[in-house]
Scaffold this motif. Structure first.
Motif, PDB file in Angstrom:
ATOM      1  N   ALA A 408       9.187   1.904  -2.739  1.00 33.03           N
ATOM      2  CA  ALA A 408      10.022   2.654  -1.725  1.00 33.03           C
ATOM      3  C   ALA A 408       9.361   2.576  -0.340  1.00 33.03           C
ATOM      4  CB  ALA A 408      10.004   4.092  -2.275  1.00 33.03           C
ATOM      5  N   ALA A 409       8.018   2.559  -0.393  1.00 28.54           N
ATOM      6  CA  ALA A 409       7.381   2.696   0.852  1.00 28.54           C
ATOM      7  C   ALA A 409       7.817   1.470   1.710  1.00 28.54           C
ATOM      8  CB  ALA A 409       5.926   2.629   0.852  1.00 28.54           C
ATOM      9  N   ASP A 468      -4.281  -2.201  12.929  1.00 28.00           N
ATOM     10  CA  ASP A 468      -3.569  -0.952  13.120  1.00 28.00           C
ATOM     11  C   ASP A 468      -2.146  -1.013  12.087  1.00 28.00           C
ATOM     12  OD1 ASP A 468      -5.376   0.431  14.736  1.00 28.00           O
ATOM     13  OD2 ASP A 468      -4.058  -0.178  16.727  1.00 28.00           O
ATOM     14  N   ALA A 469      -1.676  -2.546  12.337  1.00 20.28           N
ATOM     15  CA  ALA A 469      -0.448  -2.679  11.497  1.00 20.28           C
ATOM     16  C   ALA A 469      -0.689  -2.429  10.029  1.00 20.28           C
ATOM     17  CB  ALA A 469      -0.074  -4.020  11.861  1.00 20.28           C
ATOM     18  N   ASN A 470      -1.999  -3.117   9.458  1.00 15.54           N
ATOM     19  CA  ASN A 470      -2.305  -2.904   8.230  1.00 15.54           C
ATOM     20  C   ASN A 470      -2.338  -1.419   7.985  1.00 15.54           C
ATOM     21  OD1 ASN A 470      -2.765  -5.543   7.688  1.00 15.54           O
ATOM     22  ND2 ASN A 470      -4.835  -5.727   8.188  1.00 15.54           N
ATOM     23  N   LEU A 471      -3.020  -0.585   8.612  1.00 19.61           N
ATOM     24  CA  LEU A 471      -3.321   0.853   8.426  1.00 19.61           C
ATOM     25  C   LEU A 471      -1.549   1.396   8.423  1.00 19.61           C
ATOM     26  CD1 LEU A 471      -6.268   1.790  10.736  1.00 19.61           C
ATOM     27  CD2 LEU A 471      -6.259   1.665   8.396  1.00 19.61           C
ATOM     28  N   ARG A 476       2.112   4.248   4.912  1.00 17.33           N
ATOM     29  CA  ARG A 476       3.204   4.400   4.112  1.00 17.33           C
ATOM     30  C   ARG A 476       3.233   4.397   2.687  1.00 17.33           C
ATOM     31  NH1 ARG A 476       6.258   0.377   8.403  1.00 17.33           N
ATOM     32  NH2 ARG A 476       6.952   2.008   9.994  1.00 17.33           N
ATOM     33  N   LEU A 477       2.462   3.792   2.099  1.00 13.24           N
ATOM     34  CA  LEU A 477       2.238   3.536   0.554  1.00 13.24           C
ATOM     35  C   LEU A 477       1.570   4.764   0.071  1.00 13.24           C
ATOM     36  CD1 LEU A 477       1.263  -0.169   0.784  1.00 13.24           C
ATOM     37  CD2 LEU A 477       3.164   0.517  -0.341  1.00 13.24           C
ATOM     38  N   VAL A 478       0.235   5.094   0.957  1.00 12.61           N
ATOM     39  CA  VAL A 478      -0.097   6.443   0.382  1.00 12.61           C
ATOM     40  C   VAL A 478       0.686   7.480   0.422  1.00 12.61           C
ATOM     41  CG1 VAL A 478      -2.076   8.107   1.004  1.00 12.61           C
ATOM     42  CG2 VAL A 478      -2.566   5.705   1.013  1.00 12.61           C
ATOM     43  N   VAL A 479       1.609   7.824   1.548  1.00 10.20           N
ATOM     44  CA  VAL A 479       2.296   8.959   1.354  1.00 10.20           C
ATOM     45  C   VAL A 479       3.537   8.827   0.565  1.00 10.20           C
ATOM     46  CG1 VAL A 479       4.118  10.150   3.097  1.00 10.20           C
ATOM     47  CG2 VAL A 479       1.619   9.297   3.941  1.00 10.20           C
ATOM     48  N   SER A 507       0.479   5.194 -11.119  1.00 15.61           N
ATOM     49  CA  SER A 507       1.618   4.921 -10.047  1.00 15.61           C
ATOM     50  C   SER A 507       1.297   3.272  -9.515  1.00 15.61           C
ATOM     51  CB  SER A 507       1.708   5.923  -8.904  1.00 15.61           C
ATOM     52  OG  SER A 507       0.334   5.402  -8.192  1.00 15.61           O
ATOM     53  N   LEU A 508       2.578   2.937  -9.563  1.00 18.17           N
ATOM     54  CA  LEU A 508       2.439   1.450  -9.288  1.00 18.17           C
ATOM     55  C   LEU A 508       3.406   0.897  -7.871  1.00 18.17           C
ATOM     56  CD1 LEU A 508       1.937  -1.656 -10.226  1.00 18.17           C
ATOM     57  CD2 LEU A 508       3.910  -1.407 -11.547  1.00 18.17           C
ATOM     58  N   ARG A 509       3.038   0.280  -6.978  1.00 17.73           N
ATOM     59  CA  ARG A 509       3.553  -0.288  -6.128  1.00 17.73           C
ATOM     60  C   ARG A 509       3.788  -1.840  -5.959  1.00 17.73           C
ATOM     61  NH1 ARG A 509       4.527   4.232  -6.027  1.00 17.73           N
ATOM     62  NH2 ARG A 509       4.818   5.680  -4.532  1.00 17.73           N
ATOM     63  N   ALA A 510       5.162  -2.287  -6.418  1.00 16.64           N
ATOM     64  CA  ALA A 510       5.210  -3.861  -6.417  1.00 16.64           C
ATOM     65  C   ALA A 510       6.339  -4.058  -5.889  1.00 16.64           C
ATOM     66  CB  ALA A 510       5.333  -4.108  -7.914  1.00 16.64           C
ATOM     67  N   ARG A 511       6.384  -5.063  -4.767  1.00 13.40           N
ATOM     68  CA  ARG A 511       7.238  -5.363  -3.772  1.00 13.40           C
ATOM     69  C   ARG A 511       8.284  -6.347  -4.774  1.00 13.40           C
ATOM     70  NH1 ARG A 511       5.408  -7.533   1.819  1.00 13.40           N
ATOM     71  NH2 ARG A 511       7.561  -7.983   1.845  1.00 13.40           N
TER      72      ARG A 511
END
Length: 522
Positions: A408-409, A468-471, A476-479, A507-511
Motif C-alpha cells: 500500500a505504501a 532523502d529519496a530513500n528516507l 511512507r512504509l513505516v507510516v 506485517s509484510l511489505r512486498a511489491r
C-alpha cells in the motif's frame, strides 16, 4: 569460488566479510570510512550466556518476553545458543572485553534476568569491537571500497547479480557479484531525535525494496529512553540505570516506580513511554537522569565516553541530574530473512539492523543487537560455503508464510503538485506522527503529507538527494505499517488502540512489481 559483495562495515558486515573471505573472493563496500558505522557508537555492551550462573534457556526466555509475542523462536534460539561461541570468536579477533579480576566483567540491563552483558572500554564496547574487526578485515584478503554509496541492487532474471554505487568523485559504478550481503544498518535519520549517526539513511532497506525483496515489521522502531536532551541526542547507555541511576521528574520524584514493577529497568518501550508521558505532563520539559549516587570516580571509570560527553556539554552528572529524552535507536523491522540470512530475493542476504530475522520480535532486548549482527553474519557466510544456492531454493521465510503481503505504501499516489522533500521536515513529521505515541489521525495526516513530497535531483541526483529519496520511501512504509497495526505491541504504541491483540501477527511489505531488471556485466 564465488564473488561476494558485502555492503556495510559495522559488526555484521565485518564478520560476514571475514568469514566469507575464508572461501570466496570478497569485496567490502562502505558508505563512509571502514570504521564509521552504528557499531562504533554502541555503548552498553553485548549480551550472551557465558557465565556459570546463567543459561542459554534463560537468555531465550528474556528475549521472548521482551519481544512481546512476535519473536521467531527459531531465530531466538539460534541467537542465544550460538552467542557464547561468537563471543569467543570476538576474543580471538582481539576484542579486549573488560575484566573483573581474572573473569570477564558483566553488567545488568533492562529485562535481563541475569547480569550477562559484556562491555569493553567501560562504555565503548562497539568502538572496541569495531577496532578489532577493522584491523582483522584490513589484514584479510577482502578488497575494500570505501566512500561508495549504494544506489541500487542489480537484478537479472530475478536474481541479484551485483550492486551499483556512487563514488566520491561522482562516478556511478557497477560491481558484479554472485551474492550480495547487505549489512548497511538502519534508518535512524528518519527521526529528528535519534542516537544514530548521519550515515543511517536506510539505503540498503530502500534498495532491497526497489529491487523487489520483501520487508517485514517496519512499524517497530525502538526508542531509547535516555538520550541527553541537547543537540545531537547523545546516548546515555541503559547500563547507567543498570548500575543504579534513576529517573526523576521536575519535582524530584521517581515516577517509574508507579509505571512498572521493574521501574527504571523495565523494557525499553515501557520506560520510553513512561518518560514521554511525564514530559507531556511537564509541558514538554525533559525528565532527569539521576546518577549522582554513583559518585564521580565510578562514573568516570565505568562510563568514560558518557562522562566526557556530559562535561563537554557543561553538565556535571556526578553532582546534578542531567536532562534526558527518548530518541530513535534501533529498527526491529527490515529486509525479511530466514535464519541463514537469505532474503526473498535470490542472491541477496541481509544481516544486522538492515534485516528482520524475527529474533527481536516487537521490541529488542537490550544488548542483543551486536550479538544478532555477529550470529547471523556468521550464518550467512556459512550458507555460502558451497556457493550461492540456486534461485529455486530461495523463498519466503516460514515465519512469513501465512502473512498477507501489502504494498500500500508504494501504491499511494503522489500528488501532481508534489514538492521536493526536505529532510528536516520529514524527520519532524515522523517524530510527531510515528514516534513514541501514535494515533490514526496523526498517521493519516502524515501519509497525506508524505504523498505531497517527491524526490529531488532529477536524473542525476546527488548523494544527499538519494538519501532523502530513500528516507521518503521508508517514511511512507513505516507510516503505512503503523496505520495497519491497530493494536499496541512492544515498541509500537497506538494511543487509540492501547490494548495488545491476542493474535500476534507480523506485517509484510512486498511489491507486486519489482523495478525494471538490468543486465549485469560479467
Amino acid at each position: 569460488m564465488a564473488r561476494v559483495v558485502v555492503v556495510g562495515s559495522g559488526v555484521a558486515g565485518l564478520i560476514a566479510a571475514l568469514e566469507a573471505s575464508r572461501r570466496h573472493e570478497v569485496i567490502v563496500v562502505t558508505k563512509s570510512e571502514l570504521s564509521e558505522s552504528n557499531t562504533a557508537y554502541a555503548q552498553g555492551g553485548i549480551a550472551a550466556a557465558v557465565f556459570a550462573d546463567d543459561s542459554v534457556e534463560s537468555h531465550i526466555a528474556d528475549t521472548l518476553r521482551a519481544g512481546a509475542g512476535l519473536n521467531v523462536r527459531e531465530a531466538v534460539e539460534a541467537l542465544c545458543a550460538e552467542g557464547p561461541d561468537r563471543i569467543r570468536d570476538l576474543i580471538a579477533f582481539g576484542v579486549a572485553f573488560d575484566q573483573a579480576g581474572d573473569q570477564l566483567a558483566r553488567g545488568l540491563e533492562a529485562a535481563h534476568s541475569s547480569a550477562r552483558v559484556l562491555h569493553a572500554g567501560g562504555d565503548a564496547t562497539g568502538a572496541e569491537i569495531e577496532r578489532a574487526l577493522v584491523r582483522a578485515v584490513r589484514a584479510s584478503a577482502a578488497e575494500l571500497v570505501e566512500n561508495a554509496f549504494l544506489t541500487d541492487l542489480l537484478v537479472d532474471g530475478g536474481v541479484v547479480r551485483g550492486i551499483e554505487v556512487l563514488r566520491a568523485d561522482g562516478r556511478v559504478v557497477e560491481i558484479a557479484a554472485d551474492a550480495v550481503i547487505l549489512a548497511s544498518g538502519g534508518a535512524g535519520q528518519l527521526y529528528s531525535h535519534t542516537t544514530n549517526p548521519r550515515v543511517t539513511t536506510g539505503d540498503g532497506v530502500a534498495a532491497a525494496w526497489r529491487a523487489g525483496a520483501a520487508l517485514a515489521d517496519l512499524e517497530f522502531y525502538q526508542f531509547h529512553p535516555t538520550a541527553l536532551a541537547i543537540p545531537g541526542s547523545f546516548l546515555v547507555s541503559e547500563a547507567v540505570r543498570g548500575e543504579g541511576a534513576v529517573l526523576r521528574n521536575a519535582a524530584g520524584e521517581r515516577f517509574m516506580l508507579d509505571v512498572h514493577p521493574d521501574a527504571e529497568l523495565a523494557p525499553r518501550d515501557v520506560v520510553a513511554r513512561g518518560i514521554a508521558v511525564e514530559m507531556a505532563a511537564q509541558g514538554g520539559a525533559p525528565v532527569l537522569l539521576d546518577a549522582t549516587a554513583l559518585g564521580a570516580e565510578f562514573l568516570a571509570r565505568r562510563f568514560p565516553t558518557i562522562d566526557a560527553a556530559c562535561r563537554a556539554a557543561g553538565l556535571d552528572w556526578a553532582r546534578t541530574p542531567v536532562p534526558v529524552t527518548p530518541a530513535a535507536h534501533y529498527w526491529m523491522g527490515g529486509v525479511a530473512t530466514d535464519t541463514r540470512g537469505r532474503s526473498t530475493l535470490p542472491g541477496l542476504y541481509a544481516v544486522g539492523e538492515v534485516a528482520c530475522t524475527g529474533a527481536h520480535g516487537a521490541n529488542r532486548l537490550a544488548s542483543n543487537s551486536l550479538l544478532e549482527g555477529i550470529v547471523f553474519a556468521h550464518r550467512a557466510a556459512a550458507d555460502l560455503t558451497g556457493g550461492v544456492a540456486a534461485a529455486d531454493e530461495w523463498g519466503f521465510p516460514e515465519w512469513l508464510a501465512e502473512t498477507d503481503a501489502d504494498d500500500a505504501a508504494h501504491s499511494v499516489p503522489q500528488r501532481a503538485d508534489a514538492t521536493p522533500v526536505e529532510r528536516a521536515a520529514l524527520r519532524d513529521l515522523l517524530w510527531d506522527a510515528a514516534g513514541v505515541h501514535r494515533t490514526h489521525q496523526a498517521l493519516e495526516t502524515a501519509a497525506s503529507t508524505l504523498a505531497g513530497w517527491r524526490a529531488a535531483g532529477g536524473e542525476h541526483p546527488s548523494q544527499t538527494q538519494r538519501e532523502d529519496a530513500n528516507l521518503l520511501d521508508l517514511a511512507r512504509l513505516v507510516v503505512s505499517a503503523a496505520l495497519e497495526r491497530e493494536e499496541s505491541r512492544g515498541a509500537h504504541f497506538r494511543s487509540d488502540f492501547p490494548l495488545t491483540s491476542d493474535r500476534p501477527r507480523h506485517s509484510l511489505r512486498a511489491r507486486t512489481h519489482a523495478r525494471t531488471e538490468v543486465t549485469v556485466p560479467c
